[in-house]
Structures are given as C-alpha cells and as structure tokens.
Design a protein around this motif. Structure first.
Motif, short mmCIF file in Angstrom:
data_model
loop_
_atom_site.label_atom_id
_atom_site.label_comp_id
_atom_site.label_asym_id
_atom_site.label_seq_id
_atom_site.Cartn_x
_atom_site.Cartn_y
_atom_site.Cartn_z
N UNK A 186 -27.24 10.58 100.50
CA UNK A 186 -26.86 9.70 99.40
C UNK A 186 -25.55 10.27 98.90
N UNK A 241 -23.58 9.16 95.14
CA UNK A 241 -23.66 8.59 93.99
C UNK A 241 -22.48 8.34 93.22
N UNK A 268 -22.98 4.85 96.95
CA UNK A 268 -23.18 3.68 95.68
C UNK A 268 -21.94 3.94 94.89
N UNK A 326 -23.02 17.42 100.12
CA UNK A 326 -24.67 17.38 99.98
C UNK A 326 -25.08 16.34 100.77
N UNK A 386 -24.31 13.08 90.72
CA UNK A 386 -25.83 13.41 90.42
C UNK A 386 -26.00 14.90 90.93
N UNK A 428 -26.67 18.91 90.54
CA UNK A 428 -27.50 19.78 89.47
C UNK A 428 -26.49 20.69 88.60
N UNK A 429 -26.43 20.39 87.30
CA UNK A 429 -25.38 21.28 86.59
C UNK A 429 -25.67 22.77 86.38
N UNK A 465 -32.47 12.10 85.47
CA UNK A 465 -31.64 11.48 86.74
C UNK A 465 -31.58 12.68 87.79
N UNK A 466 -31.81 14.16 87.39
CA UNK A 466 -31.80 15.19 88.21
C UNK A 466 -33.06 14.90 89.03
N UNK A 490 -22.02 8.59 90.24
CA UNK A 490 -21.67 9.85 88.98
C UNK A 490 -22.03 11.08 89.68
N UNK A 549 -26.66 24.65 88.97
CA UNK A 549 -26.30 25.25 90.29
C UNK A 549 -24.88 24.98 90.78
N UNK A 584 -32.79 12.30 91.51
CA UNK A 584 -31.96 12.59 92.59
C UNK A 584 -32.70 13.56 93.76
#
Lengths: 399, 235
Positions: B97, B99, B176, B164, B103, B105-106, A296-297, B101, B108, A300
C-alpha cells in the motif's frame, strides 16, 4: 504464513511502537502512572497498619506458651484468679519446670493514664504486675537500658514502645501509681511485641498498691513443648477446683488483635477499591487517548497485515506495563513512607494502648503489584478492543 | 507473476460488485454492479470526482473492506470470502500500500518503517536488512535510511512509503492519491518512480488519483462516477 513466532513478533513490534510513542503523550501517561501509584501507596500503607498491629500482637507469642484466664473472660481486664487457683495452674501437667520451680507467671493487669508524646493527651497504658518467671514464659525479652526492677521494691521497667510513645517514661523519671510515685529503672524490648507497650512491676507490689489482696488476672505459662498444650488444657478444664479458659498465647493474641486488624483491613480495602475505580478510569482515558492518537498508525499496521489480536494484546501489554510502573512506584513510596513508622492505637479488647510499627511486608507489596496489574488490564482492555475493531479503511483516513 | 494470473490473463477481477454504506437509517450506494479486470503488469489509474468511490474500490481490491455484493478475485483467490485473520495474512503476502499521507510510523526511522511488512515474514534479521537496503536503493533513499519521518521532506516520506510497499515484492501495489500531498516537482518524481517500477520491474499498480497529470503516466485510465466505471472521463 502467520504462525506463533510471527504473532509474537507482531506483538513485540506493536508494543514497542506504543512504548516509543509515550513521550508524545507523557501528560496522560504520567497522570495514570501517578494515579495507580497513589492507589497502591494507600492500599499498602493502610494494610501495613494492620500487618504491623498483627505482628506486634503475635510476635512475642512462643509456640509452647499458654495463657489461662477466668472462664468467660475474653481479655485479662475482665479476668480474675485467686492465689490458690494460680498455684494449681502452675503445678498442672505439661508446664515446663526449672530448678527454681514451674515456668508460670501469675500476673496482674491494670490501666494507668499517661500522656502521649504526640498529643499530650492522657492515654490508657497497661501496667502489668509479674512474677519472676515472666521472662521465661515469653520470647525475646531483653533489658535494653537501665536495669531490671528489684523484687519487692516500688520500681518499674517500661517497654521500649511505651517509652517511645508516652512521655515521662524515661529511665530516672517517676510514674504515678495510685497514691505512689514509682521510679522507672529500666527499658525492655520484646522484639516489637505487645509487651513492649506495657509497664512492668512486681506483682506483689502492685497487688498492695491496688488493694488486690492476693488475686491475679492471668497466668502465663511455658509448656514442655507445643504438643503438651492439650494435656495442660484438659487437666485444667476438667479440674473441679478451677473455672478457667486456657489458650495458646498465639491464639489469644490473634484474637486480641482481630477486631482492629479486621477494621483496618476492611477500611484499607474500601479506600483502595474506591481509589482503584478512579485509577481504572485514568488508565482507560490514557489508553483511549493512546488509541485515538494512534488510530491511523494502528490502521496502517493492520493494512500491512498485522493481526487485530496482536493489536489487542500489545495495547494490553502497554497498559499493563504502565500500571506495573505505577504499582512499583506506589509500593516503593509505601515502603519508604510507612515501613517501621511507629505509632500507637487503642486495643479495644484490653482498653489500652498498643505501640506498634507499620509493616510493609513482601506479601503486601505483591498484593499492591497485583492490584496495579488488574487496574492496568481492565483499563487497557476496552481501548484495545476498540482499536482492533476500528474499520481499517475509515481509520486510515484519520488525521 | 504468470502463476498468479487467473483466466483471461487478469490478475484482478472485480465482478458485479456493489458497496453500500449505512449512515444512521440512510443507505449510501457507493458502488453498483461494478466490473473491472486488471491484467498483471498493468499500471492502472482510477479517476473520478470526490466521493465517486475510487478509494472504496481500491480498498476492496486490497482486502481492507468487503463488498456488499459481488466478488473480488486477486491472483486467483476470492478475497471477499476470506476470514479477517486470513485476509490480514493475505494482505501481508500480496499487497503493497502507498498512502496519500505516507502513514509512516513517526517513532521509527525510514529503514525501520520499510522493514515493517518484513516482520510478518520468517526472514532473518540479516535477510530483512538486505531486502530493506534493496527497496531503499530502488526508491533512491539509501542516504536517508537512518532518518526519522519528521526530518524527511514530503517527497522523501512518500519514497519511504513506496519502499515499504514494495519491500515484500507484493503481487499488487495499490496507491491512494500518492502525489496528493506533494508539490508538482516531488509529485513528478514519485510518478517517475511508480512508472519505473511498472516498466522496469513489472509491478502491477493500481493508482487512485484525481490529477489528470498523474493519470497520464498510467498505461490505462478508468473513470468512476456514481458507482459505475467507464473508459471515458465523466462530463
């Protein structure tokens, strides 16, 4: 617009995310790094045996040194030369001379049984009878303990490698030569070369002990210069009194070590290749799981406009970096575990033991690193391509 | 944004679009002969039951997927004919975009996540920081800039996601199910934010949702069912 700088910054960013996420998948990453380290350790370790053996066989060969055997003999064991022949050889053009005479040593080569320190089992140890020029026809010869034997006396000196590998060869002990017991009066070194595996005695004394009359097996000579070899060889091979084979010492020793180095090198590559296949699968697994965990990353990033080419290159770099870490660890392990590890093995050309030390050379370390890099690139390629080909829309919904 | 508008004032023109997915030997017709025009500055809600093709249509408008037939024109550019590489660059330039969920980056922080789309520009580090600070201020998340996603609430993560989405000042903001994973209160705050972006900053927003409460915030709602659009809810 996307340009080279932009593309480079994309690669740097994606690689950074991948590396930062390593702690989250440390198990798989550690398994891959360890796997690759294992391959490199084995590869470098096995090849260091061959490198050490080759070095032991060639280090004492001086560039202006020559050896003469009977024609057709591929080792001293099966050679034979009479006194009259060795005199002609010593007087041949090209041989260096001092006030004491030509720098040529007619030598005798026999095998005696001495138990190995490691196993206690008898092994074949070369006992060489030499003449006084023996010290000048070889490089780096030095008495490191005790003294030189006295000419004409039943005494021996022992090479440092032989003293280390075989029992009962310390200064003051005695060795059994035929019916006699000869005292060890000194230990000599030869810069780790093949001579260090030998026991030396006066050739005349050895001839008498073995009833060899006045015959020898080889002549070692130092020439005026490396360039004098051809003249020396031509004069001997064209002399109708002689039927001899003439070789540079370096060529002779290289030939002597060829069988065993080829065997070890082939075995080393075979083992390392089989292990490398396993390591490639390990790397594949790690990078596939990295791609899977980050589907998913990655999707994205691609949705945001990062290019699929940058994704491929970044994942390849990540895989390469992990592999290089493994390679460096493996190289380090091999160096600390094997470099200068002393052992001995049978040299099949002379049917005698050669004491030598494993040598983890810079060239071997580079070779290990290159192998690890290849494993990393192969292991990273397919997962990277998969990541770049994932349909973005579907991958965005992966949990 | 007027220079980006094509004829009839439409920023987005979806014409005669069909989309077929292949699953094994089966063809699944998700969209059929679909037409849609979205004027610049509109906040459009796209509603419909699950599997009706809402997200598929959003993906086609955002250049994440290509139609099986028909054309998608955004800001005068026919994007369904662009190469993958050009399309990626186009997305970076024109689309933000958001999203369901988030999305993010965990690995960062919130501000680094917001900075991501700016890495695709030639802005200097200092300029990127200015843009990031402005976007975070706009969504009310400046005080959480240095926090990692795992330490943010769902609403805060979605605010970071929106920051973002708008940090490059894109032509279009595509959302979305932006409130689909949030409770009512956090969802309302996100909808307030989207509404403000549309009304106060003129952002063109297309939002997929199945929540009538969310679609009520849009300036127009269209309904999708069985691959066709209508202006009335499907019975």
């Amino acid at each position: 617009m996307a340009g080279p700088i932009n593309w480079f910054s994309q690669i740097v960013s994606i690689t950074k995310f991948g590396l930062l996420s390593i702690p989250q998948r440390r198990g798989a990453v550690a398994a891959t790094v360890i796997g690759i380290a294992g391959v490199v350790t084995v590869l470098v370790g096995v090849l260091s045996i061959a490198a050490g053996f080759r070095q032991a066989m060639t280090v004492s060969a001086s560039p202006d040194g020559a050896i003469v055997l009977r024609s057709g003999a591929d080792s001293e064991m099966v050679s034979g030369l009479g006194r009259d022949q060795t005199r002609v050889i010593a007087d041949a053009p090209g041989v260096a001379r001092t006030a004491q005479g030509p720098l040529a040593s007619a030598e005798l080569f026999v095998i005696i049984n001495i138990p190995k320190r490691s196993t206690g089992l008898d092994a074949n140890v070369p006992l060489r009878g030499v003449e006084s020029a023996a010290w000048q026809v070889r490089d780096n010869m030095k008495i490191v303990q005790g003294r030189m034997f006295e000419w004409g006396k039943d005494e021996v000196i022992v090479g440092a490698g032989a003293a280390r590998e075989f029992s009962g060869l310390d200064v003051g002990s005695k060795i059994k030569v035929g019916r006699y017991e000869w005292p060890v009066v000194g230990i000599f070194s030869a810069n780790g070369g093949a001579a260090e595996s030998e026991i030396w005695a006066d050739a005349k004394v050895l001839q008498a002990a073995y009833n060899r009359g006045d015959s020898f097996q080889s002549v070692y000579a130092r020439l005026n210069s490396p360039g004098a070899f051809q003249e020396f060889k031509d004069s001997l091979t064209s002399n109708p009194q002689l039927n001899v084979k003439v070789a540079r010492q370096s060529e002779y020793y290289a030939e002597q070590s060829e069988t065993i180095t080829r065997l070890i090198t082939t075995l080393g590559f075979l083992i390392a290749f089989l292990m490398a296949i396993g390591a490639v699968f390990g790397a594949l697994n790690t990078m596939y799981s990295a791609v899977s965990a980050r589907t998913r990353e990655i999707a994205t990033l691609r949705a945001l406009g990062f290019g699929s080419g940058a994704v491929v290159v970044s994942l390849m770099i990540e895989s390469l970096l992990l592999a290089l870490v493994g390679g460096a660890i493996g190289g380090g392990l091999a160096y600390f575990a094997f470099n200068n590890f002393h052992t001995s093995t049978m040299n099949w050309q002379s049917f005698s033991q050669i004491a030598f030390a494993f040598k983890v050379t810079p060239e071997l370390l580079v070779r290990g690193i290159v192998w690890s890099a290849l494993i990393g690139l192969i292991g990273g390629l397919f997962p990277a391509i998969r990541a770049a080909r994932l349909p973005i829309a579907a991958a965005l919904r992966e949990l | 944004m007027n220079e980006n508008q094509s004829n009839n004032g439409a920023l987005v023109r979806v014409e005669n679009v069909g989309k077929i997915f292949h699953r094994g030997s089966e063809d699944i017709h998700v969209l059929a002969d679909l037409h849609l025009q979205v004027p610049a500055g509109e906040f459009l809600a796209l509603m419909g039951p699950s599997g009706s093709g809402k997200t598929t249509l959003l993906n086609l408008i955002g250049g994440l997927d290509r139609p099986t037939k028909g054309s998608v024109v955004v800001a005068g550019e026919r994007i369904d004919q662009l190469s993958d590489r050009t399309l990626a660059a186009w997305r970076a330039r024109h689309v933000g975009f958001v999203f369901q969920l988030y999305n993010l980056m965990p690995v960062l922080t919130a501000e680094r996540n917001v900075e991501l789309p700016l890495l695709l520009t030639h802005l200097s580090k200092a300029d990127r920081k200015k843009h990031v600070d402005a976007a975070l201020a706009m969504v009310g998340l400046s005080h959480r800039a240095k926090h990692y996603p795992r330490t943010l609430s769902g609403g805060e993560q979605q605010r970071a996601g929106i920051a973002r989405g708008i940090v490059t000042d894109p032509t279009l903001l595509l959302c979305d199910e932006p409130t689909g994973d949030l409770d009512r209160k956090a969802g309302n705050e996100i909808l307030d934010l989207l509404q403000a972006l549309n009304r106060e900053h003129g952002k063109t927003i297309i939002m997929v949702t199945h929540d009538p409460h969310a679609s009520a915030r849009a300036s127009r709602t269209v309904y999708l069912d069985k691959g066709q659009l209508s202006n009335e809810p499907v019975k």
